[in-house]
Design a protein around this motif. Structure first.
Motif, PDB file in Angstrom:
ATOM      1  N   THR A  84      16.607  -4.608  -8.908  1.00  0.00           N
ATOM      2  CA  THR A  84      15.542  -3.763  -9.450  1.00  0.00           C
ATOM      3  C   THR A  84      14.242  -3.796  -8.655  1.00  0.00           C
ATOM      4  OG1 THR A  84      14.888  -5.564 -10.951  1.00  0.00           O
ATOM      5  CG2 THR A  84      16.418  -3.918 -11.807  1.00  0.00           C
ATOM      6  N   ILE A  85      14.047  -4.838  -7.844  1.00  0.00           N
ATOM      7  CA  ILE A  85      12.785  -4.934  -7.112  1.00  0.00           C
ATOM      8  C   ILE A  85      12.739  -3.919  -5.976  1.00  0.00           C
ATOM      9  CG2 ILE A  85      13.540  -6.650  -5.423  1.00  0.00           C
ATOM     10  CD1 ILE A  85      10.150  -6.582  -7.243  1.00  0.00           C
ATOM     11  N   GLU A  86      11.582  -3.313  -5.786  1.00  0.00           N
ATOM     12  CA  GLU A  86      11.400  -2.320  -4.729  1.00  0.00           C
ATOM     13  C   GLU A  86      10.823  -3.005  -3.493  1.00  0.00           C
ATOM     14  OE1 GLU A  86       8.864   0.380  -6.778  1.00  0.00           O
ATOM     15  OE2 GLU A  86      10.490   1.312  -7.916  1.00  0.00           O
ATOM     16  N   ALA A  87      11.689  -3.624  -2.721  1.00  0.00           N
ATOM     17  CA  ALA A  87      11.271  -4.357  -1.525  1.00  0.00           C
ATOM     18  C   ALA A  87      12.440  -4.423  -0.549  1.00  0.00           C
ATOM     19  CB  ALA A  87      10.804  -5.766  -1.883  1.00  0.00           C
ATOM     20  N   GLY A  88      12.112  -4.407   0.739  1.00  0.00           N
ATOM     21  CA  GLY A  88      13.144  -4.446   1.760  1.00  0.00           C
ATOM     22  C   GLY A  88      13.817  -5.788   1.901  1.00  0.00           C
TER      23      GLY A  88
ATOM     24  N   GLY B 101       4.646  -2.835  -9.408  1.00  0.00           N
ATOM     25  CA  GLY B 101       3.405  -2.088  -9.590  1.00  0.00           C
ATOM     26  C   GLY B 101       2.485  -2.184  -8.392  1.00  0.00           C
ATOM     27  N   THR B 102       2.984  -1.753  -7.246  1.00  0.00           N
ATOM     28  CA  THR B 102       2.233  -1.801  -5.991  1.00  0.00           C
ATOM     29  C   THR B 102       2.675  -0.655  -5.103  1.00  0.00           C
ATOM     30  OG1 THR B 102       1.828  -3.108  -3.986  1.00  0.00           O
ATOM     31  CG2 THR B 102       3.932  -3.434  -5.071  1.00  0.00           C
ATOM     32  N   ASP B 103       1.803  -0.253  -4.190  1.00  0.00           N
ATOM     33  CA  ASP B 103       2.165   0.801  -3.238  1.00  0.00           C
ATOM     34  C   ASP B 103       3.047   0.271  -2.117  1.00  0.00           C
ATOM     35  OD1 ASP B 103       0.659   2.685  -4.614  1.00  0.00           O
ATOM     36  OD2 ASP B 103      -1.171   2.258  -3.477  1.00  0.00           O
ATOM     37  N   TYR B 104       3.192  -1.054  -2.035  1.00  0.00           N
ATOM     38  CA  TYR B 104       3.928  -1.667  -0.944  1.00  0.00           C
ATOM     39  C   TYR B 104       5.333  -2.078  -1.370  1.00  0.00           C
ATOM     40  CZ  TYR B 104      -0.679  -1.958   1.225  1.00  0.00           C
ATOM     41  OH  TYR B 104      -1.907  -1.652   1.755  1.00  0.00           O
ATOM     42  N   GLY B 105       6.185  -2.356  -0.385  1.00  0.00           N
ATOM     43  CA  GLY B 105       7.540  -2.790  -0.678  1.00  0.00           C
ATOM     44  C   GLY B 105       8.183  -3.496   0.492  1.00  0.00           C
ATOM     45  N   LEU B 106       7.512  -4.528   1.008  1.00  0.00           N
ATOM     46  CA  LEU B 106       8.031  -5.210   2.191  1.00  0.00           C
ATOM     47  C   LEU B 106       8.933  -6.382   1.823  1.00  0.00           C
ATOM     48  CD1 LEU B 106       8.063  -5.183   5.242  1.00  0.00           C
ATOM     49  CD2 LEU B 106       6.042  -6.664   5.248  1.00  0.00           C
ATOM     50  N   ALA B 107       8.435  -7.287   0.980  1.00  0.00           N
ATOM     51  CA  ALA B 107       9.208  -8.485   0.650  1.00  0.00           C
ATOM     52  C   ALA B 107       8.947  -8.881  -0.800  1.00  0.00           C
ATOM     53  CB  ALA B 107       8.851  -9.629   1.594  1.00  0.00           C
ATOM     54  N   SER B 108       9.733  -9.838  -1.270  1.00  0.00           N
ATOM     55  CA  SER B 108       9.588 -10.320  -2.643  1.00  0.00           C
ATOM     56  C   SER B 108      10.307 -11.651  -2.766  1.00  0.00           C
ATOM     57  CB  SER B 108      10.190  -9.312  -3.635  1.00  0.00           C
ATOM     58  OG  SER B 108      11.577  -9.140  -3.355  1.00  0.00           O
TER      59      SER B 108
ATOM     60  N   MET C 200       8.442   1.339  11.808  1.00  0.00           N
ATOM     61  CA  MET C 200       7.173   0.751  11.389  1.00  0.00           C
ATOM     62  C   MET C 200       7.359  -0.359  10.362  1.00  0.00           C
ATOM     63  SD  MET C 200       4.391   3.722  11.282  1.00  0.00           S
ATOM     64  CE  MET C 200       4.118   4.758  12.734  1.00  0.00           C
ATOM     65  N   GLU C 201       6.724  -1.489  10.636  1.00  0.00           N
ATOM     66  CA  GLU C 201       6.570  -2.539   9.635  1.00  0.00           C
ATOM     67  C   GLU C 201       5.086  -2.616   9.310  1.00  0.00           C
ATOM     68  OE1 GLU C 201       6.641  -7.279   9.602  1.00  0.00           O
ATOM     69  OE2 GLU C 201       8.625  -6.422   9.987  1.00  0.00           O
ATOM     70  N   LEU C 202       4.747  -2.177   8.112  1.00  0.00           N
ATOM     71  CA  LEU C 202       3.338  -2.014   7.759  1.00  0.00           C
ATOM     72  C   LEU C 202       2.907  -3.083   6.754  1.00  0.00           C
ATOM     73  CD1 LEU C 202       3.366   1.890   7.589  1.00  0.00           C
ATOM     74  CD2 LEU C 202       2.914   0.411   9.554  1.00  0.00           C
ATOM     75  N   GLY C 203       1.909  -2.773   5.969  1.00  0.00           N
ATOM     76  CA  GLY C 203       1.318  -3.769   5.093  1.00  0.00           C
ATOM     77  C   GLY C 203       2.242  -4.223   3.976  1.00  0.00           C
ATOM     78  N   GLY C 204       1.815  -5.259   3.291  1.00  0.00           N
ATOM     79  CA  GLY C 204       2.577  -5.776   2.170  1.00  0.00           C
ATOM     80  C   GLY C 204       1.664  -6.367   1.112  1.00  0.00           C
ATOM     81  N   LYS C 205       2.151  -6.385  -0.088  1.00  0.00           N
ATOM     82  CA  LYS C 205       1.475  -7.064  -1.209  1.00  0.00           C
ATOM     83  C   LYS C 205       2.579  -7.657  -2.068  1.00  0.00           C
ATOM     84  CE  LYS C 205      -2.425  -8.240  -2.938  1.00  0.00           C
ATOM     85  NZ  LYS C 205      -3.372  -9.058  -2.136  1.00  0.00           N
ATOM     86  N   SER C 206       3.271  -8.609  -1.480  1.00  0.00           N
ATOM     87  CA  SER C 206       4.560  -9.051  -2.005  1.00  0.00           C
ATOM     88  C   SER C 206       4.421  -9.948  -3.227  1.00  0.00           C
ATOM     89  CB  SER C 206       5.335  -9.771  -0.909  1.00  0.00           C
ATOM     90  OG  SER C 206       5.523  -8.927   0.211  1.00  0.00           O
TER      91      SER C 206
ATOM     92  N   ASN D 193      15.881  -6.236   8.447  1.00  0.00           N
ATOM     93  CA  ASN D 193      14.762  -6.306   7.517  1.00  0.00           C
ATOM     94  C   ASN D 193      13.767  -5.200   7.812  1.00  0.00           C
ATOM     95  OD1 ASN D 193      12.504  -7.550   9.381  1.00  0.00           O
ATOM     96  ND2 ASN D 193      14.346  -8.756   9.736  1.00  0.00           N
ATOM     97  N   GLY D 194      12.999  -4.863   6.812  1.00  0.00           N
ATOM     98  CA  GLY D 194      12.009  -3.804   6.940  1.00  0.00           C
ATOM     99  C   GLY D 194      11.476  -3.456   5.573  1.00  0.00           C
ATOM    100  N   GLY D 195      10.635  -2.442   5.519  1.00  0.00           N
ATOM    101  CA  GLY D 195       9.968  -2.135   4.269  1.00  0.00           C
ATOM    102  C   GLY D 195      10.384  -0.827   3.646  1.00  0.00           C
ATOM    103  N   MET D 196       9.799  -0.567   2.491  1.00  0.00           N
ATOM    104  CA  MET D 196       9.905   0.717   1.818  1.00  0.00           C
ATOM    105  C   MET D 196       8.531   1.048   1.256  1.00  0.00           C
ATOM    106  SD  MET D 196      12.097  -0.402  -1.598  1.00  0.00           S
ATOM    107  CE  MET D 196      13.525  -0.907  -0.654  1.00  0.00           C
ATOM    108  N   LYS D 197       8.400   2.225   0.690  1.00  0.00           N
ATOM    109  CA  LYS D 197       7.109   2.715   0.206  1.00  0.00           C
ATOM    110  C   LYS D 197       6.080   2.632   1.348  1.00  0.00           C
ATOM    111  CE  LYS D 197       6.920   0.296  -3.791  1.00  0.00           C
ATOM    112  NZ  LYS D 197       6.594  -0.039  -5.196  1.00  0.00           N
ATOM    113  N   ASN D 198       4.876   2.150   1.084  1.00  0.00           N
ATOM    114  CA  ASN D 198       3.841   2.107   2.121  1.00  0.00           C
ATOM    115  C   ASN D 198       3.992   0.938   3.094  1.00  0.00           C
ATOM    116  OD1 ASN D 198       2.650   4.423   1.225  1.00  0.00           O
ATOM    117  ND2 ASN D 198       0.892   3.432   0.261  1.00  0.00           N
TER     118      ASN D 198
END
Length: 503
Positions: free
Chosen positions: A440-444, A417-424, A258-264, A460-465
């Protein structure tokens, strides 16, 4: 390719099952709307559970057919390469289909269609590189090894923002491995997936290897994600829908990718070239009208340059041209759905209610020629805070929130500080700082001094939500194959049948 913009406009197109187009069992067809006018331009079949069952049965039959099952890895690779060649030959027609279907820029769709064949070529080369292992064990006269095999029938649920690019990332490796697939494209952009199915047959794949069932999520998607004949699911879309699919798949113990939402986040340090960083932020959130999972919609700027950066970003945003997606000088086309336009408007309104300031955009274009379409101006909201709703939830539109930070520690807390972790993304000339950010960043995906830079060779892919599983590179070949262990005893010794053989 028969399914061109010219032949599709005003017509009905059926489901693609077992190598041919067929009418849906219900006889029901649904209009697809042109985002530039809000008017229907063709109709697609509304598949139901019976149609899904027929497509899965076709895929399972193809999986067992010696024409596919006994095909050598090298020959499968040749077919995958041929499919890529056909995509390139039909690149302009495919680009126009997606432009008409979802409102993406024609120039961007053309670039995507010219790049997609490289992905097919890459995975075609992987077809005969998927190898097992010989395992040394503490047993004489024993050969222990692993095999890599196809999973079976893979169910793919594809989004509307870049259908063929998203489909290719999993279809190419699945076919190279020897899986068969059932694709459910979004009901908002199904045309290019149906056109690709025609090219699959033209490339020489046996009927049933690729099937396409169209319809909405509540009926067609629900039936597909509950079907016991699916070995694994691929989904790109919202986190809420991803949870629903995972719950359905769990009933049959089917895994998902699954590749889901993001708030990068995009982080801007004070040592940067401001114009270059502004260009990166514009690319990260306004390209494709913000309709990308990796959109860098939260922008954090080190305080010493915050005012100058905002001024430059606003000036650059005012130069962005909103217009018809087929015009060469257009930078942003319409949003793909009327509902998406309403959603964007609601998020901007909530942001201003919570104290953010509209520094650019914040409304529909005033050009009367765009009035019928689902257009929205690129929008910059300043004085943003992480706790604001528009900074917490995925908008999927051309809206960025900008906030200052003072220290690196504060920046890390804000970015994570987000529920998402897709990119940064991070913009800095300090390589030590950039590497600390990457760690340190929580992003795939972490982009340094660039953004929205894709490569089919990298996983590539995500973590968290933002989901789980990886696409791209050799990693995706492991995702869509299964490991089988084989043990051969070539000794002549008679073993005690009641004692496990450990040595």
């Amino acid at each position: 390719m028969k399914t061109t913009v010219q032949t599709l406009a005003g017509s009905r197109i059926g489901l693609f099952i077992d190598g041919r187009f067929v009418a849906p069992r219900s006889g029901t067809y649904v209009p697809s709307y042109d985002p530039t006018t809000g008017e229907p331009w063709y109709e697609f079949a509304q598949g139901d559970s019976d149609d899904v069952a027929e497509a899965v049965a076709s895929a399972r039959a193809a999986l067992a057919d010696p024409a596919w099952r006994r095909m050598t890895q090298t020959d499968r690779g040749k077919l995958v390469r041929r499919l890529g060649d056909l995509v390139l030959e039909n690149a302009d027609a495919l680009a126009r289909l997606e432009c008409r279907d979802n409102g993406k820029l024609l120039k961007e769709m053309r670039a995507q269609m010219r790049a997609i064949p490289d992905s097919y070529l890459y995975f075609a080369g992987m077809a005969d590189k998927l190898q097992g292992d010989t395992i040394p064990v503490n047993k004489l006269d024993t050969l222990n090894f692993n095999l890599r095999e196809p999973l079976g029938v893979v169910g793919m649920i594809i989004p509307w923002n870049s259908p063929l690019m998203m489909l290719t990332g999993t279809l190419a490796p699945c076919l190279a491995i020897g899986n068969t697939v059932v694709v459910k494209p979004s009901e908002h952009a199904a045309a290019s997936s149906l056109a690709l199915a025609e090219l699959v047959i033209e490339a020489g794949f046996p009927p049933g290897v690729v099937n396409v069932v169209t319809g909405d999520g509540a009926t067609t998607g629900e039936a597909l994600t509950r079907h016991p004949g699916i070995a694994k699911y691929v989904f790109t879309g919202s986190t809420a829908t991803g949870r629903r699919i995972a719950a359905n798949a769990a009933g049959n113990l089917a895994p998902c990718q699954m590749e889901l939402g993001g708030k990068s986040p995009q982080v801007i340090f004070s040592d940067v070239d401001i114009d270059r960083a502004v260009n990166g932020v514009v690319s990260g959130v306004f390209a494709a009208a913000g309709q990308t999972c990796v959109a860098g919609s939260r922008c954090f700027v080190e305080r010493p340059i915050y005012d100058r950066f905002v001024e430059a970003l606003v000036a650059r945003t005012h130069r962005i041209k909103v217009g018809h997606p087929q015009e060469e000088d257009t930078d942003i086309g319409p949003l793909a759905l009327a509902a998406q336009l309403a959603k964007v408007e609601d998020y901007v309104a909530s942001g201003t209610r919570e104290g953010a300031r509209v520094a650019a955009g914040g409304r529909r274009p005033q050009d009367p020629e765009l009035a019928r379409g689902w257009y929205y101006e690129p929008t910059v909201l300043t004085e943003a805070r992480n706790e604001m709703r528009f900074m917490r939830e995925e908008i999927f539109g051309p809206v960025v929130g900008v906030a200052p930070f003072d220290t690196e520690e504060e920046m890390v807390a804000l970015a994570n500080g987000t529920d998402y972790g897709l990119a940064s993304g991070v913009w800095t000339r300090d390589i030590d700082r950039a590497m600390r950010f990457a760690r340190t960043i929580e992003a795939g995906t972490v982009w340094i001094n660039t953004y929205r830079s894709a490569a089919y060779m990298s996983a590539n892919g995500g973590m968290k939500n933002s989901g789980y599983g990886r696409r791209g590179g050799f990693e995706v070949m492991r995702e869509f194959s299964r490991l089988k262990n084989v043990v051969i005893d070539y000794s002549s010794a008679m073993q005690d049948p009641f004692v496990i053989r450990l040595r």
